[in-house]
Design a protein around this motif. Structure first.
Motif, PDB file in Angstrom:
ATOM      1  N   TRP A 282       6.781  70.038  28.676  1.00  0.00           N
ATOM      2  CA  TRP A 282       7.159  70.398  30.103  1.00  0.00           C
ATOM      3  C   TRP A 282       8.649  70.576  30.228  1.00  0.00           C
ATOM      4  N   LYS A 283       9.600  70.129  29.718  1.00  0.00           N
ATOM      5  CA  LYS A 283      10.903  70.219  29.915  1.00  0.00           C
ATOM      6  C   LYS A 283      11.386  71.480  29.226  1.00  0.00           C
ATOM      7  N   TRP A 285       9.668  74.145  28.244  1.00  0.00           N
ATOM      8  CA  TRP A 285       8.932  75.093  28.870  1.00  0.00           C
ATOM      9  C   TRP A 285       9.721  75.553  30.153  1.00  0.00           C
ATOM     10  N   ARG A 286      10.095  74.585  30.969  1.00  0.00           N
ATOM     11  CA  ARG A 286      10.816  74.842  32.148  1.00  0.00           C
ATOM     12  C   ARG A 286      12.246  75.267  31.830  1.00  0.00           C
ATOM     13  N   ALA A 287      12.591  74.920  30.886  1.00  0.00           N
ATOM     14  CA  ALA A 287      14.077  75.290  30.436  1.00  0.00           C
ATOM     15  C   ALA A 287      13.958  76.840  29.716  1.00  0.00           C
ATOM     16  N   HIS A 288      12.722  77.399  29.536  1.00  0.00           N
ATOM     17  CA  HIS A 288      12.389  78.706  28.861  1.00  0.00           C
ATOM     18  C   HIS A 288      13.180  78.584  27.657  1.00  0.00           C
ATOM     19  N   LYS A 289      13.156  77.598  26.870  1.00  0.00           N
ATOM     20  CA  LYS A 289      13.217  77.398  25.400  1.00  0.00           C
ATOM     21  C   LYS A 289      12.126  77.640  24.488  1.00  0.00           C
ATOM     22  N   PRO A 290      12.397  77.545  23.025  1.00  0.00           N
ATOM     23  CA  PRO A 290      11.198  77.857  22.229  1.00  0.00           C
ATOM     24  C   PRO A 290      10.466  76.302  22.079  1.00  0.00           C
ATOM     25  N   LEU A 291       9.102  76.312  22.398  1.00  0.00           N
ATOM     26  CA  LEU A 291       8.490  75.189  22.619  1.00  0.00           C
ATOM     27  C   LEU A 291       7.833  74.626  21.358  1.00  0.00           C
TER      28      LEU A 291
END
Lengths: 735, 197
Positions: A282-283, A285-291
């Motif tokens: 979640w964190k 994804w919200r930071a638009h970083k590779p998941l």
């Protein structure tokens, strides 16, 4: 008093080894912590690592005193050599004097109470019955022996493996001290969390409420595992919060380890994995970083902690989730009916109304095994903490970790929630320091052990007194333990029963002090069968009084099967004997026959052994389509099939199907002729003889056991000889 | 932080490769799990056949079904109207001494009892009529015209016992001796009562 030294040594040695491992890992990862939170997290993470090492040693049967000593010394030595203990990182700002002295005073007072309880000889019910009895077995076997007759051995045992490390040097009390150390770690972690979020008063209050919580105090001072679980879950939460601030990907390693270790400690903590994975996902994804990479790291490390336990169960008892999920993984070791009855009981504890639960949990504690303390009646107030980000995090995690609570409503199962609610409650009133202090003062008074009896049920599970003399072994251990009826019983058994003999009991006992094998009736499928056999000796409803006969014109069959047509959700289908006749002659049971059944094929031989006290049972609710089948090696002529069973209604709702030489199944008859044949012989002796044939030498009967009076009155009719008695119960030797 | 600067270079290398390492662990564990997936057998040959439940043993089974008053277990088997006592082979009874016995069979059993009528008491009560009961059913009624040792034995119909695991066996005495000192009531002096093959 000298006897205390090995106990303290082994507990400290275990803790030092775990802590060293954790410090090596956290320092090795070069993570940024406050000094104290690093030390505390290192202990919890190191415990997970030590537990995993102990798993490997147990799996390879290398659990020897010398190996553990060398291992521990090597880990501690390397940590010291490499400078892992040198303090790094920032220090928290000092606490305000009021809060510092409040915390120190309360901590000291309750530690005085709890430490001596933890150090006193261990005689808790579950500790003696399974937490430490399994440890004793592992110690004797130098690892995991194959145990298929005890469901508790199938549970994950992450903390028990730490007990095993300590037990080898300091036995029972050393294990208890290891558990107690998690309470101290938890309290200080809560304190650190408050300081980290810039609310030291909240940390102090949360730590005090957690540390003084009556059920935590009791649980932590015996060889249970719940407080350790709470510490693991809170440490996981804590590390996730730090990661959320720092986004240091190396933190995901201890996070993954702790997420998996939760499951390794107790199945109910499996939610730690989705929590950790979900939080990170979640964190990120919200930071638009590779998941993918962070999620896989956490999930894989959690799997490393979880999969060994699943693999052990899969290999030993054919069910990776044993003793649960027996519907999905049917196996001969745990009956589906056991799992259903267990769940059913644990979800109610026999409490008639759900409205009683809040008071039982917080104040009374008599029926649910302990109480949280009156302050927890204010739990709804914690919702006020939702106005803070930290409050939302705390409440979400606390709520998630007790999602499984309704599967077991014992108070202990709420322990993981306690640090979260304690902090949230403190946070809720944090802006009113005087109110926080008043609340805390009231809690300290109400939770002082001498005050319990002013509100709790007299029999509630709680600490009672400070056994200083027993703890310091000024009072001999045996003398102190002899106040416990369960201990006296197993001591008597140990004296009376020669080594190598197996004892069968209906209820569980204090096996951790018993150097003999004690099988408990409900604790495995095989034991339940033995219990069924024993009761068939005397319970008329179990005895094969009904004969159902299928007559048909002579035919040749390749297979015959008796199929259940009825359904009875509250009853099982059972069959004492299945006999095939050709005319008046019963076909002798040829070793080339192949017998099977659905469900529970593993017990099918019980319907073909000619014994009136054994029977095949479905061990799950009777439903249409269940069958018992005979496969003949060559086509076999038959004219009738006879089924002998007990008089349960569902047992009569059967049909006979046959496979002819053409390979087609057809219904041969669905109207058996029923007749009743009252038992005219004594089945008691047949029952005990059957137990003896299964390796049981002794039977232990307590006054509350079903039909106990029949054993007490007629031991000769059972073929039993009184071997010993204690606390109203009697130990019989099977002749 | 470079590997050289790391406080534990070995760990830095490990971290660098940790994903691959974890993948390998996962593969090994998966293989282990797969290797463990052998199926349990689901069909079996007939087992060793048990012998039919043995018939009654006249000596051992009479001990189990016949309650001796000197037995340490007698107290557990007495239902009512038998005075307490220990260390002596007999006990006084009241009006309807009753014992509970296990049924080792329901067929070919006999009611059996040994008792005595006390001389001095008999002088007061005169001849006694004693009923012999099994599960509350009257098996026989006998009139005793003389004091002294008595033995009674008679077959019990099987259908009186069928379907039960235990039976109650009783005497019913028509007249009791009343002790003049304390008014206590006494029936017979009982030595044994129960069933036997």
């Amino acid at each position: 008093m000298i006897d205390v030294i090995p106990i303290l040594f082994s507990a400290l040695f275990t803790l030092a080894t775990a802590w060293s491992l954790g410090m090596l890992l956290l320092r090795g990862l070069a993570l940024s912590f406050y000094v104290w939170e690093q030390r505390l997290c290192a202990f919890v993470v190191g415990s997970a690592c030590l537990s995993e090492i102990m798993f490997a040693l147990s799996a390879t049967h290398l659990v020897h005193r010398g190996v553990l000593l060398v291992l521990g010394l090597a880990i501690i030595g390397y940590a010291a050599y490499s400078g892992a203990f040198r303090s790094q990182g920032k220090a928290f700002a000092p606490l305000a004097p009021l809060w510092r002295w409040t915390f120190m005073a309360v901590f000291a007072a309750f530690t005085w109470y709890s430490f001596f309880n933890a150090l006193a000889p261990e005689h808790s019910s579950d500790g003696m019955a399974y937490h430490l009895s399994e440890v004793l077995i592992y110690r004797q076997a130098h690892g995991f022996p194959l145990i298929t007759n005890d469901v508790y051995a199938n549970l994950s045992q992450g903390i028990e493996l730490l007990f095993l490390f300590a037990f080898d040097f300091g036995r029972h009390s050393a294990a208890t001290l290891v558990h107690y150390s998690f309470l101290i770690a938890l309290a200080f972690l809560v304190l650190c969390y408050g300081r980290r979020i810039g609310r030291p008063a909240v940390g102090v209050a949360g730590a005090i409420v957690t540390y003084t919580c009556p059920v935590l105090l009791r649980d932590a001072t015996v060889a249970y595992i719940d407080v350790a679980l709470a510490a693991v879950l809170f440490a996981l939460f804590y590390l996730l919060q730090i990661w959320d601030e720092s986004r240091d990907s190396k933190l995901l390693i201890p996070i993954g380890v702790l997420a998996g270790f939760g499951y390794a400690v107790k199945y109910t903590a499996f939610l730690a994995v989705p929590y950790a994975v979900g939080f990170v996902a979640w964190k990120v994804w919200r930071a638009h970083k590779p998941l993918l990479r962070p999620v896989i790291t956490v999930a894989l490390l959690a799997a490393v902690m979880i999969l060994p336990w699943m693999a052990k169960n899969r290999i030993e008892v054919a069910n990776p989730l044993s003793p649960l999920a027996n519907h999905i993984f049917p196996n001969p070791y745990v009956h589906i009916s056991f799992e259903e009855e267990w769940r059913s009981y644990l979800s109610t504890y026999g409490i008639p109304s759900g409205w009683q639960i809040p008071l039982e949990l917080t104040v009374k504690g008599g029926q649910l095994g302990g109480f949280l303390g009156p302050l927890f009646l204010l739990t709804p107030l914690a919702l006020l903490a939702l106005r803070f980000r930290e409050g939302r995090q705390l409440l979400f995690a606390g709520l998630l970790f007790v999602c499984t609570y309704f599967s077991n409503i014992g108070t202990r199962f709420l322990i993981p929630m306690v640090p979260f609610v304690s902090l949230a409650l403190a946070l809720a009133v944090a802006n009113l320091p005087w109110l926080l202090f008043v609340m805390l003062a009231a809690n300290m008074v109400l939770c002082w052990p001498d005050m319990y009896l002013t509100y709790c049920t007299p029999g509630a599970w709680r600490v009672e007194g400070i056994p200083v003399e027993a703890a310091l072994r000024i009072q001999p251990e045996d003398e102190y333990l002899s106040q416990d009826p369960d201990y006296k019983i197993v001591r008597m058994m140990g004296r009376v029963v020669p080594p190598g003999n197996v004892i069968f009991a209906i209820g569980q006992g204090g096996r951790s002090y018993l150097p003999r094998e004690l099988l408990t009736g409900y604790q495995s499928a095989a034991n339940e069968v033995k219990q069924d056999i024993l009761w068939t000796g005397v319970v008329a409803g179990y005895q094969p009084v009904r004969t159902l006969r299928f007559d048909f014109p002579p035919r040749a069959f390749r297979k015959l099967r008796v199929v259940l047509k009825g359904r009875e959700p509250k009853d099982q289908w059972s069959m004492a004997e299945l006999r095939v006749y050709d005319g008046l002659r019963e076909l002798p049971r040829d070793p080339a026959w192949r017998l099977t059944a659905h469900p529970n094929p593993w017990d099918v031989q019980l319907a073909f052994d000619n014994s009136p006290v054994t029977r095949w049972r479905s061990w799950q609710p009777a439903s249409p389509g269940m069958y018992v089948e005979v496969d003949f090696p060559s086509p076999q002529r038959a004219t009738s099939v006879v089924v002998e069973s007990s008089y349960d209604k569902v047992n009569g709702e059967i049909a006979l199907e046959g496979m002819g030489t053409d390979g087609q199944w057809t219904t041969v008859s669905d109207h058996p002729a029923a007749s009743l044949h009252p038992i005219r012989t004594n089945l008691r002796r047949a029952a005990t003889a059957e137990l003896k044939a299964r390796g049981i030498g002794y039977v232990w009967i307590r006054p509350g056991d079903p039909d106990a009076d029949d054993f007490f009155r007629y031991p000769a009719a059972w073929g039993l000889v009184l071997a010993g008695q204690e606390g109203g119960g009697r130990l019989y030797r099977i002749q | 932080m470079s590997r050289a600067e790391h406080p534990f270079p070995w760990l830095a290398i490990t971290l660098h490769w940790h994903n691959m390492f974890l993948t390998r662990i996962a593969c090994v564990l998966s293989l282990l799990c797969l290797a463990a997936c052998d199926r349990l057998p689901e069909s079996y040959p007939p087992p060793e056949q048990r012998k039919p439940v043995a018939g009654l043993d006249p000596v051992a089974d009479s001990r189990a079904m016949l309650v001796s008053m000197d037995s340490s277990a007698a107290d557990l088997l007495i239902v009512k109207d038998i005075y307490g006592g220990s260390g002596i082979p007999w006990r006084w009874t009241k009006q309807e001494p009753t014992v509970r016995v296990p049924l080792l069979s329901t067929e070919n059993l006999k009611f059996s009892t040994d008792f005595a009528l006390w001389d001095d008491g008999f002088k007061v009560t005169g001849p006694l009529e004693i009923s012999f009961l099994v599960n509350g059913k009257l098996l026989d009624k006998v009139r005793y015209d003389t004091p002294g040792d008595k033995h009674f034995e008679k077959p019990v119909p099987a259908d009186w016992l069928a379907g039960n695991n235990e039976a109650t066996v009783a005497l019913s005495i028509d007249k009791l001796y009343t002790a003049p000192k304390d008014g206590a009531k006494f029936g017979v002096i009982l030595t044994r009562l129960g069933l036997k093959p």
